[in-house]
Design a protein around this motif. Structure first.
Motif, PDB file in Angstrom:
ATOM      1  N   LYS A  82      28.640 159.607  84.206  1.00  0.00           N
ATOM      2  CA  LYS A  82      28.910 159.148  82.842  1.00  0.00           C
ATOM      3  C   LYS A  82      28.925 157.620  82.801  1.00  0.00           C
ATOM      4  CE  LYS A  82      32.226 159.817  79.108  1.00  0.00           C
ATOM      5  NZ  LYS A  82      33.317 160.631  78.593  1.00  0.00           N
ATOM      6  N   GLU A  83      29.598 157.020  83.779  1.00  0.00           N
ATOM      7  CA  GLU A  83      29.702 155.561  83.809  1.00  0.00           C
ATOM      8  C   GLU A  83      28.346 154.894  84.059  1.00  0.00           C
ATOM      9  OE1 GLU A  83      32.606 152.080  85.547  1.00  0.00           O
ATOM     10  OE2 GLU A  83      33.106 154.175  85.870  1.00  0.00           O
ATOM     11  N   GLU A  84      27.545 155.456  84.955  1.00  0.00           N
ATOM     12  CA  GLU A  84      26.189 154.918  85.198  1.00  0.00           C
ATOM     13  C   GLU A  84      25.360 154.960  83.917  1.00  0.00           C
ATOM     14  OE1 GLU A  84      24.216 155.825  89.437  1.00  0.00           O
ATOM     15  OE2 GLU A  84      25.046 157.601  88.470  1.00  0.00           O
ATOM     16  N   ALA A  85      25.414 156.093  83.233  1.00  0.00           N
ATOM     17  CA  ALA A  85      24.637 156.246  81.998  1.00  0.00           C
ATOM     18  C   ALA A  85      25.108 155.249  80.946  1.00  0.00           C
ATOM     19  CB  ALA A  85      24.738 157.679  81.478  1.00  0.00           C
ATOM     20  N   MET A  86      26.411 155.061  80.825  1.00  0.00           N
ATOM     21  CA  MET A  86      26.945 154.092  79.855  1.00  0.00           C
ATOM     22  C   MET A  86      26.477 152.686  80.190  1.00  0.00           C
ATOM     23  SD  MET A  86      30.877 155.144  79.165  1.00  0.00           S
ATOM     24  CE  MET A  86      31.319 156.658  78.359  1.00  0.00           C
ATOM     25  N   THR A  87      26.561 152.323  81.453  1.00  0.00           N
ATOM     26  CA  THR A  87      26.164 150.977  81.893  1.00  0.00           C
ATOM     27  C   THR A  87      24.687 150.729  81.603  1.00  0.00           C
ATOM     28  OG1 THR A  87      27.857 151.001  83.608  1.00  0.00           O
ATOM     29  CG2 THR A  87      26.065 149.425  83.888  1.00  0.00           C
ATOM     30  N   GLU A  88      23.837 151.703  81.920  1.00  0.00           N
ATOM     31  CA  GLU A  88      22.407 151.538  81.676  1.00  0.00           C
ATOM     32  C   GLU A  88      22.088 151.523  80.179  1.00  0.00           C
ATOM     33  OE1 GLU A  88      19.851 154.067  84.023  1.00  0.00           O
ATOM     34  OE2 GLU A  88      21.141 153.832  85.773  1.00  0.00           O
ATOM     35  N   TYR A  89      22.818 152.305  79.403  1.00  0.00           N
ATOM     36  CA  TYR A  89      22.625 152.333  77.946  1.00  0.00           C
ATOM     37  C   TYR A  89      22.938 150.952  77.362  1.00  0.00           C
ATOM     38  CZ  TYR A  89      23.136 153.834  73.076  1.00  0.00           C
ATOM     39  OH  TYR A  89      23.002 153.974  71.719  1.00  0.00           O
ATOM     40  N   ILE A  90      24.071 150.385  77.746  1.00  0.00           N
ATOM     41  CA  ILE A  90      24.475 149.066  77.250  1.00  0.00           C
ATOM     42  C   ILE A  90      23.419 148.020  77.623  1.00  0.00           C
ATOM     43  CG2 ILE A  90      26.182 147.208  77.557  1.00  0.00           C
ATOM     44  CD1 ILE A  90      28.273 149.561  77.897  1.00  0.00           C
ATOM     45  N   ALA A  91      22.957 148.061  78.876  1.00  0.00           N
ATOM     46  CA  ALA A  91      21.953 147.100  79.334  1.00  0.00           C
ATOM     47  C   ALA A  91      20.657 147.246  78.536  1.00  0.00           C
ATOM     48  CB  ALA A  91      21.685 147.290  80.827  1.00  0.00           C
ATOM     49  N   LYS A  92      20.265 148.479  78.237  1.00  0.00           N
ATOM     50  CA  LYS A  92      19.018 148.713  77.490  1.00  0.00           C
ATOM     51  C   LYS A  92      19.140 148.196  76.059  1.00  0.00           C
ATOM     52  CE  LYS A  92      14.840 150.346  77.206  1.00  0.00           C
ATOM     53  NZ  LYS A  92      13.757 149.678  77.926  1.00  0.00           N
ATOM     54  N   VAL A  93      20.278 148.433  75.411  1.00  0.00           N
ATOM     55  CA  VAL A  93      20.468 147.924  74.045  1.00  0.00           C
ATOM     56  C   VAL A  93      20.432 146.395  74.061  1.00  0.00           C
ATOM     57  CG1 VAL A  93      22.044 147.763  72.066  1.00  0.00           C
ATOM     58  CG2 VAL A  93      21.729 149.956  73.233  1.00  0.00           C
ATOM     59  N   LYS A  94      21.096 145.785  75.034  1.00  0.00           N
ATOM     60  CA  LYS A  94      21.080 144.316  75.145  1.00  0.00           C
ATOM     61  C   LYS A  94      19.648 143.819  75.306  1.00  0.00           C
ATOM     62  CE  LYS A  94      25.671 143.532  77.124  1.00  0.00           C
ATOM     63  NZ  LYS A  94      26.434 143.144  78.322  1.00  0.00           N
ATOM     64  N   GLN A  95      18.874 144.498  76.164  1.00  0.00           N
ATOM     65  CA  GLN A  95      17.481 144.106  76.396  1.00  0.00           C
ATOM     66  C   GLN A  95      16.684 144.206  75.092  1.00  0.00           C
ATOM     67  OE1 GLN A  95      15.222 146.904  78.670  1.00  0.00           O
ATOM     68  NE2 GLN A  95      13.331 145.794  78.331  1.00  0.00           N
ATOM     69  N   LEU A  96      16.847 145.280  74.361  1.00  0.00           N
ATOM     70  CA  LEU A  96      16.095 145.467  73.117  1.00  0.00           C
ATOM     71  C   LEU A  96      16.523 144.461  72.061  1.00  0.00           C
ATOM     72  CD1 LEU A  96      15.986 149.353  73.022  1.00  0.00           C
ATOM     73  CD2 LEU A  96      14.102 147.794  73.543  1.00  0.00           C
ATOM     74  N   GLN A  97      17.790 144.081  72.050  1.00  0.00           N
ATOM     75  CA  GLN A  97      18.254 143.047  71.106  1.00  0.00           C
ATOM     76  C   GLN A  97      17.634 141.698  71.448  1.00  0.00           C
ATOM     77  OE1 GLN A  97      22.527 143.582  71.598  1.00  0.00           O
ATOM     78  NE2 GLN A  97      22.667 144.336  69.501  1.00  0.00           N
ATOM     79  N   GLN A  98      17.489 141.400  72.742  1.00  0.00           N
ATOM     80  CA  GLN A  98      16.874 140.141  73.153  1.00  0.00           C
ATOM     81  C   GLN A  98      15.399 140.112  72.760  1.00  0.00           C
ATOM     82  OE1 GLN A  98      17.761 140.023  77.337  1.00  0.00           O
ATOM     83  NE2 GLN A  98      19.762 139.080  77.010  1.00  0.00           N
ATOM     84  N   VAL A  99      14.720 141.225  72.916  1.00  0.00           N
ATOM     85  CA  VAL A  99      13.313 141.319  72.518  1.00  0.00           C
ATOM     86  C   VAL A  99      13.200 141.091  71.011  1.00  0.00           C
ATOM     87  CG1 VAL A  99      11.364 142.906  72.278  1.00  0.00           C
ATOM     88  CG2 VAL A  99      12.623 142.800  74.426  1.00  0.00           C
ATOM     89  N   GLU A 100      14.105 141.715  70.264  1.00  0.00           N
ATOM     90  CA  GLU A 100      14.114 141.538  68.801  1.00  0.00           C
ATOM     91  C   GLU A 100      14.350 140.078  68.446  1.00  0.00           C
ATOM     92  OE1 GLU A 100      16.978 142.477  64.969  1.00  0.00           O
ATOM     93  OE2 GLU A 100      17.375 143.481  66.851  1.00  0.00           O
ATOM     94  N   GLY A 101      15.303 139.443  69.115  1.00  0.00           N
ATOM     95  CA  GLY A 101      15.603 138.032  68.853  1.00  0.00           C
ATOM     96  C   GLY A 101      14.420 137.143  69.171  1.00  0.00           C
ATOM     97  N   ALA A 102      13.745 137.416  70.269  1.00  0.00           N
ATOM     98  CA  ALA A 102      12.570 136.626  70.641  1.00  0.00           C
ATOM     99  C   ALA A 102      11.436 136.844  69.644  1.00  0.00           C
ATOM    100  CB  ALA A 102      12.121 137.009  72.053  1.00  0.00           C
ATOM    101  N   ALA A 103      11.287 138.061  69.179  1.00  0.00           N
ATOM    102  CA  ALA A 103      10.211 138.365  68.225  1.00  0.00           C
ATOM    103  C   ALA A 103      10.459 137.713  66.869  1.00  0.00           C
ATOM    104  CB  ALA A 103      10.066 139.879  68.048  1.00  0.00           C
ATOM    105  N   SER A 104      11.715 137.602  66.475  1.00  0.00           N
ATOM    106  CA  SER A 104      12.012 137.044  65.148  1.00  0.00           C
ATOM    107  C   SER A 104      11.949 135.518  65.152  1.00  0.00           C
ATOM    108  CB  SER A 104      13.389 137.524  64.653  1.00  0.00           C
ATOM    109  OG  SER A 104      14.410 137.036  65.509  1.00  0.00           O
ATOM    110  N   THR A 105      11.913 134.893  66.334  1.00  0.00           N
ATOM    111  CA  THR A 105      11.831 133.428  66.383  1.00  0.00           C
ATOM    112  C   THR A 105      10.393 132.949  66.553  1.00  0.00           C
ATOM    113  OG1 THR A 105      12.252 133.409  68.759  1.00  0.00           O
ATOM    114  CG2 THR A 105      14.157 133.128  67.287  1.00  0.00           C
ATOM    115  N   THR A 106       9.462 133.848  66.762  1.00  0.00           N
ATOM    116  CA  THR A 106       8.069 133.428  66.951  1.00  0.00           C
ATOM    117  C   THR A 106       7.287 133.512  65.678  1.00  0.00           C
ATOM    118  OG1 THR A 106       7.454 135.643  67.709  1.00  0.00           O
ATOM    119  CG2 THR A 106       7.936 133.991  69.394  1.00  0.00           C
TER     120      THR A 106
END
Length: 94
Positions: free
Chosen positions: A70-94
């Motif tokens: 459960k903890e591994e899945a939570m950790t990876e889920y959080i990391a994936k959302v953070k990654q997708l938010q960074q991609v979104e942020g980079a896309a909106s600044t270009t």
């Protein structure tokens, strides 16, 4: 520590709901699988049939992370959302 992780997981589950529509289906499936593994555990249903391609893809994504704690899945889920938010942020600044 575990309670803290669960609170952070819930926070990022809410943030995932506001990811941009352009988020790739493959990324959404990864999130789905990790979310189900973190909240339900390993797959507990039969694989949907050929005529339910969306449900089948979701089941496959969940099955792909089977065995993670459960903890591994939570950790990876959080990391994936953070990654997708960074991609979104980079896309909106270009």
């Amino acid at each position: 520590m575990y309670e803290w992780k669960e609170e952070e997981f819930k926070e990022y589950a809410e943030k995932a709901k506001s990811l941009p529509p352009a988020t790739k289906d493959a990324d959404k499936l990864i999130l789905y699988g990790l979310y189900k593994q973190a909240t339900v555990g390993s797959v507990n249903t039969n694989r949907p049939g050929f005529f339910s391609p969306t449900e089948r893809a979701k089941w496959d994504a969940w099955k792909a992370v089977e065995g993670k704690s459960k903890e591994e899945a939570m950790t990876e889920y959080i990391a994936k959302v953070k990654q997708l938010q960074q991609v979104e942020g980079a896309a909106s600044t270009t």
